[in-house]
Design a protein around this motif. Structure first.
Motif, PDB file in Angstrom:
ATOM      1  N   LEU A 263       0.823  -1.209   0.000  1.00  0.00           N
ATOM      2  CA  LEU A 263       0.000   0.000   0.000  1.00  0.00           C
ATOM      3  C   LEU A 263       0.861   1.264   0.000  1.00  0.00           C
ATOM      4  O   LEU A 263       0.551   2.233  -0.706  1.00  0.00           O
ATOM      5  CB  LEU A 263      -0.927  -0.004   1.212  1.00  0.00           C
ATOM      6  N   LEU A 264       1.928   1.258   0.760  1.00  0.00           N
ATOM      7  CA  LEU A 264       2.779   2.451   0.821  1.00  0.00           C
ATOM      8  C   LEU A 264       3.549   2.660  -0.477  1.00  0.00           C
ATOM      9  O   LEU A 264       3.614   3.779  -1.000  1.00  0.00           O
ATOM     10  CB  LEU A 264       3.733   2.334   2.006  1.00  0.00           C
ATOM     11  N   GLN A 265       4.120   1.587  -1.025  1.00  0.00           N
ATOM     12  CA  GLN A 265       4.872   1.752  -2.266  1.00  0.00           C
ATOM     13  C   GLN A 265       3.938   2.047  -3.441  1.00  0.00           C
ATOM     14  O   GLN A 265       4.315   2.782  -4.367  1.00  0.00           O
ATOM     15  CB  GLN A 265       5.717   0.514  -2.550  1.00  0.00           C
ATOM     16  N   ALA A 266       2.717   1.496  -3.418  1.00  0.00           N
ATOM     17  CA  ALA A 266       1.743   1.827  -4.456  1.00  0.00           C
ATOM     18  C   ALA A 266       1.423   3.319  -4.421  1.00  0.00           C
ATOM     19  O   ALA A 266       1.277   3.962  -5.473  1.00  0.00           O
ATOM     20  CB  ALA A 266       0.471   1.007  -4.277  1.00  0.00           C
ATOM     21  N   ALA A 267       1.336   3.895  -3.226  1.00  0.00           N
ATOM     22  CA  ALA A 267       1.100   5.338  -3.116  1.00  0.00           C
ATOM     23  C   ALA A 267       2.290   6.126  -3.646  1.00  0.00           C
ATOM     24  O   ALA A 267       2.123   7.158  -4.309  1.00  0.00           O
ATOM     25  CB  ALA A 267       0.803   5.709  -1.670  1.00  0.00           C
ATOM     26  N   VAL A 268       3.502   5.645  -3.365  1.00  0.00           N
ATOM     27  CA  VAL A 268       4.692   6.298  -3.921  1.00  0.00           C
ATOM     28  C   VAL A 268       4.651   6.262  -5.445  1.00  0.00           C
ATOM     29  O   VAL A 268       4.973   7.257  -6.124  1.00  0.00           O
ATOM     30  CB  VAL A 268       5.983   5.610  -3.408  1.00  0.00           C
ATOM     31  N   ARG A 269       4.228   5.133  -6.011  1.00  0.00           N
ATOM     32  CA  ARG A 269       4.193   4.949  -7.462  1.00  0.00           C
ATOM     33  C   ARG A 269       2.919   5.516  -8.105  1.00  0.00           C
ATOM     34  O   ARG A 269       2.702   5.360  -9.292  1.00  0.00           O
ATOM     35  CB  ARG A 269       4.316   3.466  -7.802  1.00  0.00           C
ATOM     36  N   LYS A 270       2.059   6.144  -7.297  1.00  0.00           N
ATOM     37  CA  LYS A 270       0.814   6.751  -7.794  1.00  0.00           C
ATOM     38  C   LYS A 270      -0.104   5.712  -8.447  1.00  0.00           C
ATOM     39  O   LYS A 270      -0.739   5.964  -9.474  1.00  0.00           O
ATOM     40  CB  LYS A 270       1.121   7.905  -8.755  1.00  0.00           C
ATOM     41  N   LEU A 271      -0.195   4.548  -7.808  1.00  0.00           N
ATOM     42  CA  LEU A 271      -1.020   3.445  -8.277  1.00  0.00           C
ATOM     43  C   LEU A 271      -2.245   3.338  -7.373  1.00  0.00           C
ATOM     44  O   LEU A 271      -2.126   2.988  -6.198  1.00  0.00           O
ATOM     45  CB  LEU A 271      -0.223   2.142  -8.249  1.00  0.00           C
ATOM     46  N   PRO A 272      -3.449   3.637  -7.872  1.00  0.00           N
ATOM     47  CA  PRO A 272      -4.636   3.611  -7.009  1.00  0.00           C
ATOM     48  C   PRO A 272      -5.029   2.193  -6.619  1.00  0.00           C
ATOM     49  O   PRO A 272      -4.842   1.243  -7.377  1.00  0.00           O
ATOM     50  CB  PRO A 272      -5.712   4.281  -7.867  1.00  0.00           C
ATOM     51  N   VAL A 273      -5.596   2.078  -5.405  1.00  0.00           N
ATOM     52  CA  VAL A 273      -5.919   0.773  -4.829  1.00  0.00           C
ATOM     53  C   VAL A 273      -7.334   0.813  -4.253  1.00  0.00           C
ATOM     54  O   VAL A 273      -7.726   1.790  -3.612  1.00  0.00           O
ATOM     55  CB  VAL A 273      -4.924   0.404  -3.707  1.00  0.00           C
ATOM     56  N   VAL A 274      -8.073  -0.270  -4.477  1.00  0.00           N
ATOM     57  CA  VAL A 274      -9.376  -0.466  -3.845  1.00  0.00           C
ATOM     58  C   VAL A 274      -9.215  -1.542  -2.770  1.00  0.00           C
ATOM     59  O   VAL A 274      -8.783  -2.661  -3.061  1.00  0.00           O
ATOM     60  CB  VAL A 274     -10.453  -0.884  -4.857  1.00  0.00           C
ATOM     61  N   LEU A 275      -9.556  -1.200  -1.531  1.00  0.00           N
ATOM     62  CA  LEU A 275      -9.455  -2.130  -0.409  1.00  0.00           C
ATOM     63  C   LEU A 275     -10.669  -3.054  -0.385  1.00  0.00           C
ATOM     64  O   LEU A 275     -11.764  -2.677  -0.788  1.00  0.00           O
ATOM     65  CB  LEU A 275      -9.374  -1.366   0.906  1.00  0.00           C
ATOM     66  N   ASP A 276     -10.448  -4.265   0.155  1.00  0.00           N
ATOM     67  CA  ASP A 276     -11.537  -5.237   0.223  1.00  0.00           C
ATOM     68  C   ASP A 276     -12.206  -5.210   1.597  1.00  0.00           C
ATOM     69  O   ASP A 276     -13.141  -4.464   1.811  1.00  0.00           O
ATOM     70  CB  ASP A 276     -11.005  -6.626  -0.119  1.00  0.00           C
ATOM     71  N   GLY A 277     -11.709  -5.997   2.541  1.00  0.00           N
ATOM     72  CA  GLY A 277     -12.384  -6.146   3.828  1.00  0.00           C
ATOM     73  C   GLY A 277     -11.568  -5.672   5.003  1.00  0.00           C
ATOM     74  O   GLY A 277     -10.718  -4.789   4.893  1.00  0.00           O
ATOM     75  N   VAL A 278     -11.791  -6.307   6.177  1.00  0.00           N
ATOM     76  CA  VAL A 278     -11.188  -5.828   7.413  1.00  0.00           C
ATOM     77  C   VAL A 278      -9.671  -6.011   7.418  1.00  0.00           C
ATOM     78  O   VAL A 278      -8.943  -5.194   8.000  1.00  0.00           O
ATOM     79  CB  VAL A 278     -11.826  -6.537   8.635  1.00  0.00           C
ATOM     80  N   VAL A 279      -9.161  -7.053   6.752  1.00  0.00           N
ATOM     81  CA  VAL A 279      -7.717  -7.288   6.774  1.00  0.00           C
ATOM     82  C   VAL A 279      -6.988  -6.187   6.004  1.00  0.00           C
ATOM     83  O   VAL A 279      -6.004  -5.620   6.492  1.00  0.00           O
ATOM     84  CB  VAL A 279      -7.382  -8.685   6.205  1.00  0.00           C
ATOM     85  N   THR A 280      -7.469  -5.857   4.824  1.00  0.00           N
ATOM     86  CA  THR A 280      -6.832  -4.781   4.058  1.00  0.00           C
ATOM     87  C   THR A 280      -7.023  -3.437   4.744  1.00  0.00           C
ATOM     88  O   THR A 280      -6.140  -2.578   4.696  1.00  0.00           O
ATOM     89  CB  THR A 280      -7.369  -4.723   2.626  1.00  0.00           C
TER      90      THR A 280
END
Length: 382
Positions: free
Chosen positions: A255-272
């Motif tokens: 999640l942190l490196q995806a933010a550095v790389r400007k890659l958007p992410v959709v979270l699923d459930g409680v673990v994510t």
């Protein structure tokens, strides 16, 4: 002592382009009357524009479901409807293409990738590309011992970062992030309760569909895990080692490196959501790159998303995990991007696009070689 300096992420993670978002908002005023008539799709199109750095937003061409897999020692307390150490059966179902996530992914045009971080099985039972990043076999029982050593937590965290780079470099334009685990929601509950300063009962949910007795065992395990988590709240890597697991540590790094790389992410459930909460403590701007696909009904997820100021896109009561909740939100995002790309702009305004920027990585990662992967024999030791 860890060689990974998480403080670097605080400066490396930038917010999505606010100027481009304002341009997108202005464009919607010209496209649709009355203003706001398209509601949530228009908001999502503006978010995509800011994340992509262009107006109008590009259609979503290469969505990818990423499922980080692991077994958790706390499952031996019968806190899950699944037997301890059986996450590999769930993984095989996905690899065979017969799981709900596969059906939805085929329907919506997404690819599925499974990453074994700590399944309790012989790695030879699974394809080599699935086990390439494995850190260990299973994890410690977080109510009485650490899930990982700090060194293992760093290996998992770095693996998550490397996977974010792989996906960004391969052209993935949206990640739907999920997990495949047994006992993972218990570890997630500890992280959420510790970071939100609340009690075990507030975050303990039914997870895989447990009965009342199993719920009480799960609540007790989270309570005991909290006693071990609170002393290390100041160090997020130690927190992941004490109370998370290799899959959760990897998702946090991703999640942190995806933010550095400007890659958007959709979270699923409680673990994510729990991993996102840990990542927010590292880099406060990072949540601007994430959406929550749906409300799972898990109290821990609701608590984490409230702290993250992220509102779920859907509320269908889907609590299966395995990326299904995130995937169900994909058509809404695809519709938003298609509307932004295909509605005619009668003003003839040109496309606004952000100039590409060089990729920056944390100094601690580039200044030294990452630790070598452990030998297979060591990784297979419980």
């Amino acid at each position: 002592m860890s060689g990974l300096n998480l403080d670097d992420f605080g400066s490396l993670v930038e917010r999505p382009d606010a100027g481009v978002r304002r341009d997108a908002q202005d464009r919607w005023q010209r496209l649709v009357s009355p203003p706001g008539a398209l509601g949530k799709p228009a908001e999502l199109a503006e978010w995509l524009s800011a994340a992509q750095g262009r107006v109008p937003a590009r259609p979503i061409a290469r969505p990818r479901v990423l499922l980080f897999a692991g077994d958790h020692g706390v499952a031996s307390l019968r806190v899950s409807a699944h037997e301890a150490g059986t996450a590999v059966a769930l993984v095989r179902s996905v690899l065979d293409g017969g799981a709900p996530v596969n059906v939805l992914a085929r329907q919506f045009g997404a690819q599925v990738r499974v990453i074994d971080m700590s399944l309790d099985c012989d790695p030879a039972e699974l394809p080599a590309d699935v086990t390439a990043h494995r850190v260990r076999r299973g994890s410690g029982r977080v109510d009485v011992e650490d899930a990982l050593t700090v060194e293992e937590a760093e290996l998992a965290f770095r693996a998550g970062m490397a996977i974010a780079d792989e996906e960004a470099d391969s052209g993935t334009d949206l990640v739907l992030l999920g997990d495949i685990s047994v006992g993972g929601t218990t570890a997630a509950g500890i992280l959420v309760a510790a970071l939100c300063g609340t009690d075990a009962s507030v975050v303990t949910g039914r997870g895989s569909g447990i009965d009342d007795l199993a719920w009480m065992r799960k609540c007790a395990a989270i309570r005991d895990g909290l006693r071990r988590a609170r002393p290390v709240l100041g160090d997020q890597l130690e927190l992941l080692a004490a109370s998370g697991g290799a899959d959760l540590a990897a998702m946090t790094g991703f999640l942190l490196q995806a933010a550095v790389r400007k890659l958007p992410v959709v979270l699923d459930g409680v673990v994510t959501a729990a991993c996102a909460l840990v990542a927010q403590r590292v880099a406060f701007r990072a949540p601007d790159w994430w959406l929550a696909g749906q409300a799972s009904g898990e109290p821990g997820q609701a608590k984490a998303l409230d702290r993250l100021s992220i509102e779920p896109l859907l509320d269908h009561g889907v609590r299966l995990g395995q990326g299904t909740g995130a995937l169900l939100a994909l058509p809404l995002l695809q519709a938003a991007a298609a509307l932004a790309a295909e509605l005619p702009d009668v003003s003839g305004e040109p496309v606004v696009e952000r100039a590409p920027e060089p990729v920056r990585e944390p100094v601690a990662v580039t200044s030294e070689e990452p630790p070598a992967d452990p030998p297979r024999e060591a990784a297979d030791t419980p």
